[in-house]
Design a protein around this motif. Structure first.
Motif, PDB file in Angstrom:
ATOM      1  N   MET A   1     -13.688 -19.237  23.331  1.00  0.00           N
ATOM      2  CA  MET A   1     -14.703 -18.247  23.042  1.00  0.00           C
ATOM      3  C   MET A   1     -16.062 -18.947  23.006  1.00  0.00           C
ATOM      4  N   THR A   2     -16.829 -18.829  24.066  1.00  0.00           N
ATOM      5  CA  THR A   2     -18.090 -19.543  24.141  1.00  0.00           C
ATOM      6  C   THR A   2     -19.285 -18.640  24.359  1.00  0.00           C
ATOM      7  N   LYS A   3     -19.058 -17.378  24.589  1.00  0.00           N
ATOM      8  CA  LYS A   3     -20.153 -16.464  24.875  1.00  0.00           C
ATOM      9  C   LYS A   3     -20.085 -15.261  23.954  1.00  0.00           C
ATOM     10  N   PHE A   4     -21.245 -14.603  23.844  1.00  0.00           N
ATOM     11  CA  PHE A   4     -21.292 -13.395  23.031  1.00  0.00           C
ATOM     12  C   PHE A   4     -20.273 -12.363  23.493  1.00  0.00           C
ATOM     13  N   ALA A   5     -20.139 -12.171  24.787  1.00  0.00           N
ATOM     14  CA  ALA A   5     -19.216 -11.143  25.300  1.00  0.00           C
ATOM     15  C   ALA A   5     -17.792 -11.397  24.829  1.00  0.00           C
ATOM     16  N   ASP A   6     -17.361 -12.654  24.837  1.00  0.00           N
ATOM     17  CA  ASP A   6     -16.015 -12.986  24.359  1.00  0.00           C
ATOM     18  C   ASP A   6     -15.894 -12.705  22.859  1.00  0.00           C
ATOM     19  N   ALA A   7     -16.928 -13.087  22.113  1.00  0.00           N
ATOM     20  CA  ALA A   7     -16.911 -12.854  20.665  1.00  0.00           C
ATOM     21  C   ALA A   7     -16.892 -11.354  20.368  1.00  0.00           C
ATOM     22  N   PHE A   8     -17.667 -10.583  21.128  1.00  0.00           N
ATOM     23  CA  PHE A   8     -17.697  -9.144  20.895  1.00  0.00           C
ATOM     24  C   PHE A   8     -16.341  -8.518  21.195  1.00  0.00           C
ATOM     25  N   THR A   9     -15.701  -8.945  22.264  1.00  0.00           N
ATOM     26  CA  THR A   9     -14.367  -8.433  22.603  1.00  0.00           C
ATOM     27  C   THR A   9     -13.389  -8.715  21.467  1.00  0.00           C
ATOM     28  N   ALA A  10     -13.419  -9.923  20.931  1.00  0.00           N
ATOM     29  CA  ALA A  10     -12.534 -10.267  19.813  1.00  0.00           C
ATOM     30  C   ALA A  10     -12.880  -9.448  18.574  1.00  0.00           C
ATOM     31  N   LEU A  11     -14.163  -9.279  18.307  1.00  0.00           N
ATOM     32  CA  LEU A  11     -14.597  -8.507  17.143  1.00  0.00           C
ATOM     33  C   LEU A  11     -14.142  -7.059  17.241  1.00  0.00           C
ATOM     34  N   ILE A  12     -14.287  -6.456  18.398  1.00  0.00           N
ATOM     35  CA  ILE A  12     -13.903  -5.051  18.558  1.00  0.00           C
ATOM     36  C   ILE A  12     -12.399  -4.880  18.347  1.00  0.00           C
ATOM     37  N   GLY A  13     -11.632  -5.920  18.580  1.00  0.00           N
ATOM     38  CA  GLY A  13     -10.206  -5.871  18.262  1.00  0.00           C
ATOM     39  C   GLY A  13      -9.946  -5.668  16.777  1.00  0.00           C
ATOM     40  N   ASN A  14     -10.942  -5.989  15.942  1.00  0.00           N
ATOM     41  CA  ASN A  14     -10.848  -5.771  14.494  1.00  0.00           C
ATOM     42  C   ASN A  14     -11.368  -4.407  14.062  1.00  0.00           C
ATOM     43  N   GLU A  15     -12.096  -3.750  14.931  1.00  0.00           N
ATOM     44  CA  GLU A  15     -12.754  -2.497  14.569  1.00  0.00           C
ATOM     45  C   GLU A  15     -11.993  -1.299  15.125  1.00  0.00           C
ATOM     46  N   GLY A  16     -12.138  -0.201  14.453  1.00  0.00           N
ATOM     47  CA  GLY A  16     -11.601   1.048  14.967  1.00  0.00           C
ATOM     48  C   GLY A  16     -12.697   1.771  15.715  1.00  0.00           C
ATOM     49  N   LYS A  17     -12.387   2.971  16.091  1.00  0.00           N
ATOM     50  CA  LYS A  17     -13.417   3.787  16.736  1.00  0.00           C
ATOM     51  C   LYS A  17     -14.162   4.543  15.639  1.00  0.00           C
ATOM     52  N   TYR A  18     -14.075   5.861  15.600  1.00  0.00           N
ATOM     53  CA  TYR A  18     -14.817   6.657  14.630  1.00  0.00           C
ATOM     54  C   TYR A  18     -14.137   6.636  13.265  1.00  0.00           C
ATOM     55  N   SER A  19     -14.959   6.529  12.234  1.00  0.00           N
ATOM     56  CA  SER A  19     -14.453   6.587  10.862  1.00  0.00           C
ATOM     57  C   SER A  19     -15.519   7.217   9.975  1.00  0.00           C
ATOM     58  N   ASN A  20     -15.047   8.001   9.012  1.00  0.00           N
ATOM     59  CA  ASN A  20     -15.942   8.553   7.996  1.00  0.00           C
ATOM     60  C   ASN A  20     -15.154   8.660   6.693  1.00  0.00           C
ATOM     61  N   ASN A  21     -14.694   7.513   6.218  1.00  0.00           N
ATOM     62  CA  ASN A  21     -13.880   7.436   5.011  1.00  0.00           C
ATOM     63  C   ASN A  21     -14.781   7.575   3.789  1.00  0.00           C
ATOM     64  N   PRO A  22     -14.536   8.567   2.924  1.00  0.00           N
ATOM     65  CA  PRO A  22     -15.391   8.752   1.748  1.00  0.00           C
ATOM     66  C   PRO A  22     -15.384   7.554   0.794  1.00  0.00           C
ATOM     67  N   ALA A  23     -14.365   6.720   0.858  1.00  0.00           N
ATOM     68  CA  ALA A  23     -14.300   5.541  -0.007  1.00  0.00           C
ATOM     69  C   ALA A  23     -15.099   4.364   0.556  1.00  0.00           C
ATOM     70  N   ASP A  24     -15.566   4.485   1.788  1.00  0.00           N
ATOM     71  CA  ASP A  24     -16.302   3.398   2.434  1.00  0.00           C
ATOM     72  C   ASP A  24     -17.794   3.562   2.181  1.00  0.00           C
ATOM     73  N   PRO A  25     -18.425   2.622   1.466  1.00  0.00           N
ATOM     74  CA  PRO A  25     -19.854   2.743   1.196  1.00  0.00           C
ATOM     75  C   PRO A  25     -20.712   2.675   2.462  1.00  0.00           C
ATOM     76  N   GLY A  26     -20.135   2.189   3.568  1.00  0.00           N
ATOM     77  CA  GLY A  26     -20.866   2.157   4.835  1.00  0.00           C
ATOM     78  C   GLY A  26     -21.024   3.525   5.450  1.00  0.00           C
ATOM     79  N   GLY A  27     -20.194   4.474   4.998  1.00  0.00           N
ATOM     80  CA  GLY A  27     -20.283   5.837   5.513  1.00  0.00           C
ATOM     81  C   GLY A  27     -19.755   5.978   6.927  1.00  0.00           C
ATOM     82  N   GLU A  28     -20.345   6.873   7.656  1.00  0.00           N
ATOM     83  CA  GLU A  28     -19.912   7.203   9.005  1.00  0.00           C
ATOM     84  C   GLU A  28     -20.144   6.009   9.941  1.00  0.00           C
ATOM     85  N   THR A  29     -19.095   5.654  10.692  1.00  0.00           N
ATOM     86  CA  THR A  29     -19.195   4.534  11.623  1.00  0.00           C
ATOM     87  C   THR A  29     -18.501   4.847  12.945  1.00  0.00           C
ATOM     88  N   MET A  30     -18.946   4.158  13.973  1.00  0.00           N
ATOM     89  CA  MET A  30     -18.290   4.180  15.271  1.00  0.00           C
ATOM     90  C   MET A  30     -18.334   2.758  15.801  1.00  0.00           C
TER      91      MET A  30
END
Length: 159
Positions: A1-30
């Motif tokens: 992993m040497t470039k931003f694109a590779d890091a972003f691909t790995a990071l998105i593997g940790n993220e979901g798509k849309y979320s609006n969990n009332p327990a999440d202080p971050g609120g609505e996310t995509m």
């Protein structure tokens, strides 16, 4: 992993798509981008419609570039990037992990200290500080996900 694109691909593997969990202080996310951050970066649409390309642009400027991730070993850069994206105190954790002055600003002193340190020790210490912080939040709804995220990051780095 040497470039931003590779890091972003790995990071998105940790993220979901849309979320609006009332327990999440971050609120609505995509793609892990909160509505507050999206709006601050000029996004005016519905959060469900935020594209992956827009998320990637925000991630590059707000989390990768801001924390100067290109200036570190790829393993360290990814950990800092992921922690910045996920929330917390990545600059301070990085400074603690490498023995730099803990002032929350990644400048020449921090970069020099990080580059002089053993990258794997920095990663391990950084993630230890991150785990301590997450445990202090006392948010059991999200704890399993956070722990799995960090475990996944460590496994990615071990490849």
């Amino acid at each position: 992993m040497t470039k931003f694109a590779d890091a972003f691909t790995a990071l998105i593997g940790n993220e979901g798509k849309y979320s609006n969990n009332p327990a999440d202080p971050g609120g609505e996310t995509m793609w892990g981008v909160t509505k507050r951050v999206a709006v601050a970066n000029g996004y005016t649409g519905n959060m469900r419609d935020l594209t992956l390309d827009v998320a990637q642009t925000i991630a590059k400027t707000q989390y990768w570039d801001k924390y100067r991730c290109d200036e570190f070993d790829a393993h360290i850069g990814f950990q800092v990037f992921d922690a910045a994206y996920n929330g917390g105190h990545p600059a301070q954790w990085l400074q603690q992990a490498c023995g730099a002055v803990v002032d929350g600003a990644i400048g020449p002193g921090t970069i020099a200290a990080v580059c002089a340190a053993d990258p794997m020790k920095v990663v391990m210490r950084f993630d230890a500080y991150r785990l301590q912080y997450l445990a202090s939040l006392k948010m059991p709804t999200f704890a399993d996900g956070w722990m799995n995220r960090i475990a996944n990051n460590l496994l990615i780095g071990a490849q």
